[in-house]
Design an enzyme around this catalytic site. Structure first.
Site, mmCIF file in Angstrom:
data_model
loop_
_atom_site.group_PDB
_atom_site.id
_atom_site.type_symbol
_atom_site.label_atom_id
_atom_site.label_comp_id
_atom_site.label_asym_id
_atom_site.label_seq_id
_atom_site.Cartn_x
_atom_site.Cartn_y
_atom_site.Cartn_z
ATOM 1 N N LYS A 172 -41.799 -110.042 72.739
ATOM 2 C CA LYS A 172 -42.923 -109.100 72.846
ATOM 3 C C LYS A 172 -43.914 -109.517 73.934
ATOM 4 C CE LYS A 172 -42.494 -106.944 68.434
ATOM 5 N NZ LYS A 172 -43.023 -106.691 67.102
ATOM 6 N N HIS A 193 -47.744 -124.290 42.875
ATOM 7 C CA HIS A 193 -47.215 -124.749 44.152
ATOM 8 C C HIS A 193 -46.010 -125.659 43.998
ATOM 9 C CE1 HIS A 193 -51.580 -124.095 45.219
ATOM 10 N NE2 HIS A 193 -50.888 -123.094 45.717
#
Lengths: 413, 332
Positions: free
Chosen positions: B46, B265
């Site tokens: 991009k 987590h």
């Protein structure tokens, strides 16, 4: 993901060169068992379970004949080990043990590098072994671990069998390669043995006769794509847990499918990894009993919230619901609570399966929280739901306290 | 220089993976609040475009291409990584090879083996890396890196003299807000991430705070797993950090759960008798008894009182009320 002993042999030790005694993995008695025992003389038969300390649980047997072995196979397959059903049994040639070592590789968060752990006095009871007899060496992950380094370490800790020094160092180096390349978090062999060689009494063999491997769940190739599925808690998933697992499977937007059931009566809809943890432990500390654990985050869409809400609310025997999370940075409160939770309540009401008479405590903040909490309030009013709704003015972990006070005042504890 | 090593008035950022869903949203939001911190981004394929018409941050194919632009070469000194987990190691190498000395890894679920390599690289090359699983950094007097505080950070953050360090990203904000309501402003909030191998730990940050006159005290949100809270205790025992410290360690209840229950987590998995919450609390309390500078809160909401008990002065008025009224009540 923790591996079964035979999986470590099949997928790691064979590939990287860690020798093990001849073995056979089976689920039923049969002629192949008899043939195997006949060939090797004496065999060890071990249940394939994920839980440790199999010997103490009677899940390790010995056999000298095929018939004896087949009886053990049948019995072990039918016997749970600490509540866990074996997936198979392994039959292995019995080795004559001269010496037992403990060897493992793992990552240590203190030096933040891989470590090589070794004891010259391995075997059963290594957990109780005098710490001064267990040695830990740091490994530079960019350089790896060469056999010469292992020989230096072996000599340093007093290993004096010169005849086998090179062979041992090379096998341990192979173990490290297996640990590193399979993206394990732990690879442990206890014991790694020096065994007598039946054909040549002058010679010794080195063999791994057990293996514990934990593969990183975040590995480049997820272990769930390589190994068969296994339950996380040593028990099969409940039907609601299984349903929750599907929520995130085909939709990566946010996370809502982390759901574990416990035997309490407070439905827990909690948000964020850290937030969920401290909310749940406050609930425990107050003497309340959670019916489940959740850990919702990453701005899940309303459909996902609808599904997890229904799963939480459909657990029988609830007396209260705690909807609780911190101040979200990203998760939209109007979408998750205002749309997702509200639509689940409305649909369950319509189907006549909504749990009536519960006490609700809600505490949440984040993007569009005013709108979201108002939508939830309107739903409460419309459906005759009793509850209180707080924003972040109430400290996060005071929400469980509010719930406790309400339950107490209503004689519902 | 105003601000900290981690975010200051000279911080100018290159975002790796800038056109991704989360990264583009965060960058556009942050540039509206604190314009001029993000200078450029990279998404292979991009290059030559801009992020968005009304947020015209240039996008390049490589870091090398971006830093060929003279102005960017002079300004950009910080990387912000938003790529998928298995691409993080590549992004770190790319930034290091192009001379960037400070970077944040926002990505969650980085393979642990990659984290180990990343930390070793950082150590050998003298690079500071925060994360993985960092939510970023917030310095109210400067601005922010990453998503901390969402669209309206003013709810949780007001300039002050407190530093909040947290493994949990979400609790970085929630904790800052709790303190703000009680009269404590934030000098810096840093989400170090909850991974087992964290490239920047509490004990790595505390010496920076020790020498910074703007910092009055620190609040740490710990979790089970790793030995990073234990290292804080060791550092303080050695005199490496002498200012007041209030700590909360989450996860005591996990020790009552069956082994192997992963909750929250990845780093919060209790491992083989190491890094348990109760071990961490015990060690911090022992050192605190000797120095009188550490207070461990039993409950999360007692953190404010813990800090007050250490004699830390408020930055502004306390707006706390004992009986917070619900927004809505359908109980009776």
């Amino acid at each position: 993901m923790k591996l079964y002993e035979y999986e470590t042999y099949d997928t790691i030790f064979k590939k990287y060169g860690v020798p093990v005694p001849k073995y056979l993995v089976i689920q039923h008695p049969g002629q192949n068992v008899s043939d195997f025992v006949e060939q090797c003389g004496e065999a060890v038969i071990k249940s394939q379970v994920l839980v440790g300390k199999r010997g103490k649980a009677g899940a390790v047997k010995f056999a000298k004949t095929g018939d004896e072995a087949n009886e053990h196979v049948k019995a072990l397959m039918e016997t749970e080990v600490y509540g866990e059903k074996p997936v198979s049994v392994i039959i292995q040639e019995k080795a004559s043990i001269l010496k037992e070592l403990y060897v493992s590789f793992t990552y240590s968060s203190k030096p933040r590098c891989p470590v090589f752990v070794i004891s010259l006095e391995g075997g059963i009871g290594i957990e109780e072994q005098d710490p001064s007899k267990i040695f830990t060496f740091e490994i530079n992950p960019l350089e790896g671990l060469f056999p010469y380094k292992i020989r230096e370490y072996l000599i340093e800790i007093g290993f004096d069998d010169k005849a086998i020094l090179r062979q041992l160092s090379e096998i341990i180096a192979n173990m490290y390669k297996g640990f590193w390349n399979s993206e394990s978090r732990l690879l442990e062999v206890n014991p790694l043995i020096m065994a007598g060689d039946k054909t040549n009494p002058e010679k010794q063999k080195i063999l791994a006769i057990d293996a514990v491997t934990i593969i990183d769940d975040d590995a480049r190739i997820a272990p769930s794509k390589i190994y068969i599925a296994r339950g996380a808690m040593g028990r099969p998933l409940t039907k609601r847990e299984a349903a929750a697992h599907l929520i995130d499977r085909d939709d990566h937007r946010g996370k809502a499918g982390s759901y574990v059931e416990l035997d309490g009566d407070i439905g827990m809809m909690t948000f964020g990894g850290g937030g969920s943890t401290i909310i749940v432990e406050t609930v425990f500390a107050l003497g309340l009993k959670p019916a489940n654990l959740t850990d919702i985050g990453g701005n899940p869409p309303a459909e996902k919230m609808n599904k997890i809400s229904k799963i939480i609310l459909s657990k029988p025997g609830l007396k209260a619901v705690l909807v609780c999370g911190g101040t979200a940075s990203n998760t939209r409160i109007d979408v998750t609570l205002g749309e997702g939770l509200v639509s689940a309540i409305e649909e369950m009401k319509k189907d006549g399966i909504f749990p009536e008479g519960l006490v609700w405590v809600v505490r949440r903040s984040g993007p569009e929280y005013q709108k979201g909490l108002k939508m939830l309030y309107e739903c409460f009013v419309k459906n005759g739901i009793r509850g209180v709704i707080y924003n972040s003015e109430l400290p996060l972990t005071e929400a469980p306290q509010k719930l406790y006070e309400i339950l107490k005042s209503k004689n519902m504890l | 220089m105003r601000g900290t090593k981690y975010l200051n008035d000279k911080t100018r950022v290159i975002v790796i993976g800038i056109t991704g869903r989360e990264a583009s949203q965060v960058v556009i939001e942050s540039e509206k609040l604190y314009p001029g911190i993000v200078k450029c981004g990279v998404t292979p394929g991009k290059g030559g475009t801009v992020l968005k018409e009304d947020c015209p941050i240039p996008v390049f194919d490589t870091v090398k291409d971006a830093l060929k632009v003279n102005k960017l070469k002079q300004l950009v000194n910080t990387g912000l990584i938003y790529v998928p987990p298995t691409s993080v190691l590549d992004a770190v190498y790319e930034l290091i090879d192009n001379g960037i000395k400070l970077m944040y890894v926002i990505t969650e679920h980085v393979p642990i083996r990659d984290s180990i390599i990343i930390y070793e690289l950082a150590r050998e090359k003298g690079v500071t890396i925060i994360g993985g699983t960092s939510l970023g950094c917030f310095v109210p007097s400067i601005g922010r890196i990453g998503a901390i505080g969402g669209k309206d950070p003013s709810v949780a953050f007001k300039d002050g003299s407190l530093v909040v360090l947290s493994k949990s990203g979400g609790l970085t904000v929630t904790t800052s807000e709790m303190f703000k309501r009680r009269g404590f402003g934030i000098y810096m909030a840093l989400a170090v991430g909850g991974d087992v191998i964290a490239c920047t730990t509490f004990a790595d940050v505390l010496p920076e705070l020790e020498k910074d006159k703007n910092v009055q005290a620190c609040v740490i949100m710990g979790e089970p797993g790793g030995v990073y809270e234990e290292q804080v205790a060791e550092l303080i025992a050695k005199g490496g950090y002498t200012k007041p410290l209030a700590v909360f360690v989450a996860g005591v209840f996990q020790e009552m759960m069956p082994e192997g229950v992963a909750f929250g987590h990845a780093g919060a998995i209790v491992e083989r008798g190491m890094g348990k919450a109760t071990d961490k609390i015990k060690m911090l309390e022992e050192v605190g008894k000797k120095t009188g500078t550490i207070k461990v809160a039993k409950f999360y909401h007692e953190l404010v009182n813990s800090l007050v008990s250490l004699g830390v002065k408020r930055d502004f008025g306390d707006s706390y009320t004992d009986s917070v009224k619900p927004l809505y009540n359908t109980l009776d």
